[in-house]
Design a protein around this motif. Structure first.
Motif, PDB file in Angstrom:
ATOM      1  N   PRO A  51       0.753  -1.168  -0.041  1.00  9.52           N
ATOM      2  CA  PRO A  51      -0.087   0.069   0.099  1.00  9.52           C
ATOM      3  C   PRO A  51       0.665   1.344   0.026  1.00  9.52           C
ATOM      4  O   PRO A  51       0.597   2.312  -0.465  1.00  9.52           O
ATOM      5  N   TRP A  66       2.171   1.744  -3.551  1.00 12.25           N
ATOM      6  CA  TRP A  66       1.231   2.277  -4.507  1.00 12.25           C
ATOM      7  C   TRP A  66       0.656   3.504  -4.338  1.00 12.25           C
ATOM      8  O   TRP A  66       0.530   4.161  -5.320  1.00 12.25           O
ATOM      9  N   SER A  67       0.862   4.171  -2.974  1.00 13.58           N
ATOM     10  CA  SER A  67       0.375   5.432  -2.761  1.00 13.58           C
ATOM     11  C   SER A  67       1.544   6.382  -3.263  1.00 13.58           C
ATOM     12  O   SER A  67       1.248   7.600  -3.834  1.00 13.58           O
ATOM     13  N   THR A 109       1.636   6.303  -7.107  1.00 12.43           N
ATOM     14  CA  THR A 109       0.427   7.187  -7.721  1.00 12.43           C
ATOM     15  C   THR A 109       0.473   8.495  -7.549  1.00 12.43           C
ATOM     16  O   THR A 109       0.064   9.337  -8.300  1.00 12.43           O
ATOM     17  N   ALA A 110       1.173   9.022  -6.431  1.00 17.62           N
ATOM     18  CA  ALA A 110       1.464  10.406  -6.175  1.00 17.62           C
ATOM     19  C   ALA A 110       2.477  10.879  -7.358  1.00 17.62           C
ATOM     20  O   ALA A 110       2.327  12.181  -7.499  1.00 17.62           O
ATOM     21  N   MET A 134      -3.304  10.986  -2.577  1.00 12.33           N
ATOM     22  CA  MET A 134      -2.084  10.170  -2.243  1.00 12.33           C
ATOM     23  C   MET A 134      -0.881  11.090  -1.757  1.00 12.33           C
ATOM     24  O   MET A 134      -0.179  10.780  -0.701  1.00 12.33           O
ATOM     25  N   ALA A 170      -1.660  11.738   1.930  1.00 15.05           N
ATOM     26  CA  ALA A 170      -1.374  10.941   2.538  1.00 15.05           C
ATOM     27  C   ALA A 170       0.214  10.766   3.014  1.00 15.05           C
ATOM     28  O   ALA A 170       0.359  10.575   4.020  1.00 15.05           O
ATOM     29  N   ILE A 213      -5.506   5.675   1.233  1.00 14.06           N
ATOM     30  CA  ILE A 213      -4.764   4.455   0.511  1.00 14.06           C
ATOM     31  C   ILE A 213      -5.843   3.470   0.020  1.00 14.06           C
ATOM     32  O   ILE A 213      -5.673   3.063  -1.054  1.00 14.06           O
TER      33      ILE A 213
END
Lengths: 290, 311
Positions: free
Chosen positions: A37, A40-41, A44-45, A258, A261, B139
């Motif tokens: 995770p 992936w974040s 993605t960002a 993202m 986050a 997320i």
């Protein structure tokens, strides 16, 4: 016929290698699940927006762009102020817990006084108390103090947490009582004995409790969303929650959410990266003594 | 003459002790003040407020309401959501607690193996536990997205499954939130189990091995009973946490698709501009507390029974 077990070093070794390989495969599989995770974040960002929504999904970014971060900051007008308040709240809360929690933990561990056992037991029992029971009256008390919308409102209810007192007490038990007795005979005052002799002996406990309180303040959400509902003072967690509520549904802002986050997770991750050795060993130790 | 000195010595000692006692009270004073104001007083107040009628936004006006709030939260029209929310968290706890207990123990057993790199895995497994619930919810909301680029849909696509509306389907949404919290909850509980595993006396394991017990038998009959205390602690803390689920629900589903929880209800009751019925919110909190007490006592009872069986 009874099968004779013959010790065969080569066979034993081969079996051990197979066994370890299986364990490694299982452990790596779980590590991927636990860390994916985050990966992936991050990708993605940092990938361009078109790539975020592209199907079929690609697991490796092909382009690189700061678009998401730029968009995040342009939509968050009071990011700086929220960051400042979050740091202030976290630092103040951390230090009150370390100092007053340490002082109380030391007192329960090393000083004699009437009611010591019963007071400590009552405090310990409250650890089992669900926070939801006390949270609305806490709001009432904060409101009566006139602190709604003030950063202090976030700090106060947990400023001298029972968990910290309990946690530090364990560590002070690990420091020999003779150390204090010697200083006492030499005429040192009680506070000096605590501050100059015992406190420096429990640094690993202080670092660990520091990380725990840092994370609990930095990541707090429900309580700030009550006491900071009105007014200009906001915390990062609140700002991000609102940001996601406003823009989260738009496919275009997935990358920006993202980015947010990652920004809010970064301090905890950096601190953990530097102090993890300390932290994990100490937490394990404190668990043993429970 | 000698007696006199001895007497003086004794008096001096008690004086010193008395001084120490006074200082001890001074040292715990801050802790006591905070504990009384923010823990003890609120417990009493919660009980009192649950019998009153007032608004959180205007706390000066408090009227006695008797048990009306308790009746209202269960029977008032349009308020069946509180009853529902209790079922939702129960459903969540039934999924979350067993999963987090089993996975934490499994992870602890893995990193307790004497193999190279075990410490590095311990770090990796712990990382999810230190991150913000809000960020984690972002997320996973993306991972569980109903769109084609939602990764969970991509994964089930590999196995020929049809895309699901993970967070928009009743029943499934709560399962997703349980998975997220298992992912985030393993680290801390794993450490508790690791400490417990390291406390299992090696000579007992050795003795069982000599007696011809296999690995499974050793684990079930020696290790598990030895770490029962840790299991009890992990189960209880996970239960208490389960019933107070809020952050992930607020961010990931906004309380929709059967994920409405009591804390979500309490927050709305007290702080929603349209509602502001704080007496009822407090009554809900007291009811939730009672439910948590019942469930944890049940756990206590069962664990005692299991322990008794082994002794």
């Amino acid at each position: 016929m009874v099968k004779e077990k013959i010790y065969n070093p080569r066979k034993e070794k081969a079996l051990k290698i197979i066994k370890n390989t299986v364990i490694y495969i299982i452990m790596i599989f779980f590590a991927v699940i636990m860390l994916f995770p985050f990966y992936w974040s991050i990708i993605t960002a940092i990938r361009p927006w078109e790539e975020v929504l592209q199907v079929p999904v690609s697991f490796i970014p092909h382009g690189f762009s700061f678009q998401s971060f730029k968009n995040f900051f342009s939509l968050m007008d009071n990011f700086g102020s929220a960051l400042g308040y979050t740091i202030l709240i976290t630092i103040v809360g951390m230090f009150t817990n370390l100092f007053f929690g340490g002082l109380a933990g030391y007192t329960f561990a090393r000083l004699q006084f009437r009611g010591r056992k019963i007071i400590f037991r009552i405090m310990l029992m409250s650890l089992m108390l669900p926070t939801i029971v006390t949270i609305l009256p806490q709001y009432y008390i904060i409101a009566k103090m006139g602190l709604v919308g003030n950063w202090l409102a976030v700090v106060l209810p947990g400023a001298v947490g029972v968990y910290g007192i309990f946690f530090m007490r364990q560590f002070f038990y690990g420091v020999p009582a003779a150390l204090g007795e010697a200083a006492r005979i030499d005429g040192a005052g009680e506070f000096r004995i605590f501050w100059q002799i015992y406190f420096p002996q429990v640094t690993s406990g202080l670092i660990t409790l520091g990380i725990i309180t840092f994370n609990s303040y930095w990541n707090s959400y429900l309580w700030p969303s009550m006491v900071l509902l009105t007014g200009d003072v906001k915390m990062l967690s609140l700002l991000l929650g609102d940001f996601q509520q406003l823009y989260g549904a738009l496919p275009d802002s997935v990358g920006s959410v993202m980015a947010g986050a990652i920004i809010i997770m970064l301090p905890s991750l950096i601190i953990f990266a530097f102090l993890q050795k300390y932290f994990l060993n100490t937490v394990t130790f404190a668990g043993v003594k429970e | 003459m000698f007696e006199k000195i001895k007497n003086r010595e004794r008096r001096k000692l008690t004086k010193m002790q008395r001084n120490q006692e006074r200082l001890a009270y001074l040292f715990i004073l801050p802790a006591l003040v905070f504990f009384s104001v923010f823990v003890l007083a609120p417990i009493v107040m919660a009980l009192y407020f649950s019998l009153c009628s007032f608004s959180q936004r205007n706390i000066t006006l408090i009227e006695w309401a008797g048990f009306k709030n308790y009746v209202d939260i269960f029977t008032a029209p349009g308020l069946k959501s509180f009853r529902e929310s209790l079922w939702h968290v129960l459903y969540y706890a039934v999924m979350y607690v067993p999963m987090v207990v089993v996975m934490s123990l499994l992870f602890a057993v893995l990193i307790n193996q004497k193999i190279r790199g075990a410490k590095a895995f311990r770090i990796m497994y712990y990382i999810p536990s230190i991150t913000s619930g809000v960020a984690v919810s972002f997320i996973f909301q993306f991972l569980f997205s109903a769109a084609d680029y939602g990764l969970m849909n991509v994964v089930i696509g590999w196995f020929g499954g049809k895309p699901l509306n993970w967070l928009g389907t009743e029943g499934l949404a709560m399962f997703c939130i349980a998975l997220v919290n298992v992912w985030g909850g393993i680290g801390g509980n794993m450490i508790i189990y690791l400490a417990a595993l390291q406390g299992v006396p090696p000579d007992q394991v050795e003795a069982a091995r000599v007696d011809g017990a296999n690995k499974r038998q050793i684990f079930v009959h020696i290790t598990l009973p030895q770490i029962a205390q840790a299991t009890f602690f992990v189960v209880m803390m996970s239960l208490i946490g389960s019933f107070q689920l809020y952050d992930q629900v607020k961010i990931m589903t906004g309380g929709g698709s059967g994920t409405n929880t009591p804390v979500f209800q309490i927050y709305m009751m007290a702080f929603d501009p349209g509602s502001s019925k704080s007496g009822m919110a407090n009554a809900m909190a007291v009811v939730l507390f009672a439910v948590i007490m019942i469930v944890t006592s049940l756990n206590n009872f069962l664990q005692n029974k299991i322990n008794a069986k082994y002794e």
